[in-house]
Write a protein that holds these residues in place. Structure first.
Motif, mmCIF file in Angstrom:
data_model
loop_
_atom_site.group_PDB
_atom_site.id
_atom_site.type_symbol
_atom_site.label_atom_id
_atom_site.label_comp_id
_atom_site.label_asym_id
_atom_site.label_seq_id
_atom_site.Cartn_x
_atom_site.Cartn_y
_atom_site.Cartn_z
ATOM 1 N N GLU A 57 0.763 -1.528 0.041
ATOM 2 C CA GLU A 57 -0.121 -0.009 -0.076
ATOM 3 C C GLU A 57 0.900 1.223 -0.048
ATOM 4 O OE1 GLU A 57 -2.619 -0.133 3.259
ATOM 5 O OE2 GLU A 57 -3.213 -1.973 2.929
ATOM 6 N N ILE A 58 0.558 2.284 -1.057
ATOM 7 C CA ILE A 58 1.382 3.545 -0.966
ATOM 8 C C ILE A 58 0.276 4.333 -0.865
ATOM 9 C CG2 ILE A 58 2.774 5.083 -2.529
ATOM 10 C CD1 ILE A 58 3.760 2.311 -3.694
ATOM 11 N N ASN A 59 0.465 5.363 0.082
ATOM 12 C CA ASN A 59 -0.275 6.479 0.420
ATOM 13 C C ASN A 59 -0.242 7.680 -0.644
ATOM 14 O OD1 ASN A 59 -1.323 9.060 1.689
ATOM 15 N ND2 ASN A 59 -1.340 8.216 3.598
ATOM 16 N N GLU A 60 -1.295 8.004 -1.146
ATOM 17 C CA GLU A 60 -1.159 8.831 -2.315
ATOM 18 C C GLU A 60 -0.364 10.135 -1.991
ATOM 19 O OE1 GLU A 60 -5.338 11.562 -2.121
ATOM 20 O OE2 GLU A 60 -5.373 9.612 -3.018
ATOM 21 N N GLU A 61 -0.383 10.531 -0.533
ATOM 22 C CA GLU A 61 0.769 11.626 -0.216
ATOM 23 C C GLU A 61 2.160 11.405 -0.560
ATOM 24 O OE1 GLU A 61 -0.158 12.964 3.396
ATOM 25 O OE2 GLU A 61 -2.361 12.553 3.463
ATOM 26 N N ALA A 62 2.556 10.119 -0.829
ATOM 27 C CA ALA A 62 3.777 9.655 -1.123
ATOM 28 C C ALA A 62 4.200 9.836 -2.412
ATOM 29 C CB ALA A 62 4.315 8.402 -0.404
ATOM 30 N N VAL A 63 3.249 10.159 -3.340
ATOM 31 C CA VAL A 63 3.526 10.016 -4.515
ATOM 32 C C VAL A 63 3.597 11.524 -5.182
ATOM 33 C CG1 VAL A 63 2.402 9.427 -7.172
ATOM 34 C CG2 VAL A 63 2.014 8.009 -4.991
ATOM 35 N N ASP A 64 4.862 11.930 -5.224
ATOM 36 C CA ASP A 64 5.128 13.294 -5.734
ATOM 37 C C ASP A 64 5.852 13.031 -6.924
ATOM 38 O OD1 ASP A 64 6.096 15.826 -6.239
ATOM 39 O OD2 ASP A 64 6.918 16.022 -4.124
ATOM 40 N N PRO A 65 5.226 13.637 -8.141
ATOM 41 C CA PRO A 65 6.057 13.318 -9.359
ATOM 42 C C PRO A 65 7.510 14.265 -9.467
ATOM 43 C CG PRO A 65 3.757 14.021 -9.753
ATOM 44 C CD PRO A 65 4.012 14.161 -8.338
ATOM 45 N N ASP A 66 7.431 15.099 -8.647
ATOM 46 C CA ASP A 66 8.645 15.919 -8.542
ATOM 47 C C ASP A 66 9.927 15.244 -7.651
ATOM 48 O OD1 ASP A 66 7.733 17.889 -10.316
ATOM 49 O OD2 ASP A 66 7.006 19.001 -8.568
ATOM 50 N N ASP A 67 9.401 14.090 -6.662
ATOM 51 C CA ASP A 67 10.455 13.694 -5.947
ATOM 52 C C ASP A 67 10.237 11.997 -5.947
ATOM 53 O OD1 ASP A 67 12.293 12.960 -4.151
ATOM 54 O OD2 ASP A 67 11.351 14.073 -2.649
ATOM 55 N N VAL A 68 10.391 11.394 -6.918
ATOM 56 C CA VAL A 68 10.207 10.018 -7.288
ATOM 57 C C VAL A 68 11.238 9.179 -6.460
ATOM 58 C CG1 VAL A 68 10.248 7.988 -8.937
ATOM 59 C CG2 VAL A 68 9.053 10.376 -9.622
ATOM 60 N N GLU A 69 12.408 9.884 -6.270
ATOM 61 C CA GLU A 69 13.503 9.232 -5.539
ATOM 62 C C GLU A 69 12.923 8.876 -3.990
ATOM 63 O OE1 GLU A 69 17.274 10.894 -5.673
ATOM 64 O OE2 GLU A 69 17.584 10.688 -7.693
ATOM 65 N N MET A 70 12.225 9.737 -3.495
ATOM 66 C CA MET A 70 11.639 9.565 -2.121
ATOM 67 C C MET A 70 10.833 8.240 -2.006
ATOM 68 S SD MET A 70 9.448 11.907 0.464
ATOM 69 C CE MET A 70 7.780 11.460 -0.725
ATOM 70 N N LEU A 71 9.740 8.321 -2.869
ATOM 71 C CA LEU A 71 9.012 7.240 -3.068
ATOM 72 C C LEU A 71 9.762 5.768 -3.031
ATOM 73 C CD1 LEU A 71 6.313 5.816 -2.992
ATOM 74 C CD2 LEU A 71 6.122 6.527 -5.514
#
Length: 106
Positions: A57-71
């Motif tokens: 499960e991935i919280n949608e707040e973790a999906v940042d197109p500008d910071d894919v590396e964090m995800l």
């Protein structure tokens, strides 16, 4: 010499019992579920004792197109954590059968 054969038969029976218990413990371990999270619960990974990922499960707040590396880092952290949990449990569970036997890899 006859007493020696009786001891050998006894030892074989004990080994068969231990092998059966080991197989049962391994089967129970494979059916067990393990869960790990990262990023304060932003990513959750569930796996079974065979080290197969069964859910994520991935919280949608973790999906940042500008910071894919964090995800990517969050997913890797959760996956590595769940695998470590499985390995620790495997070593703890199966180690009871190999204690003192000096078997490489256990």
């Amino acid at each position: 010499m006859k007493g020696g054969m009786g001891n050998m038969n006894n030892m074989m029976k004990q080994m068969q019992k231990m092998q059966k218990k080991m197989m049962q413990a391994q089967e129970e371990l494979h059916e067990k579920s393990f869960e790990a999270t990262s990023g304060g619960g932003m990513v959750k990974v569930v796996a079974n004792g065979k080290k197969e990922i069964t859910d994520m499960e991935i919280n949608e707040e973790a999906v940042d197109p500008d910071d894919v590396e964090m995800l990517q880092d969050l997913v890797l952290a959760a996956v590595n954590d769940v695998i470590k949990q499985i390995e620790d449990e495997t070593n703890s569970t199966m180690g009871q059968f190999t204690k003192g036997m000096n078997i490489p890899g256990f």
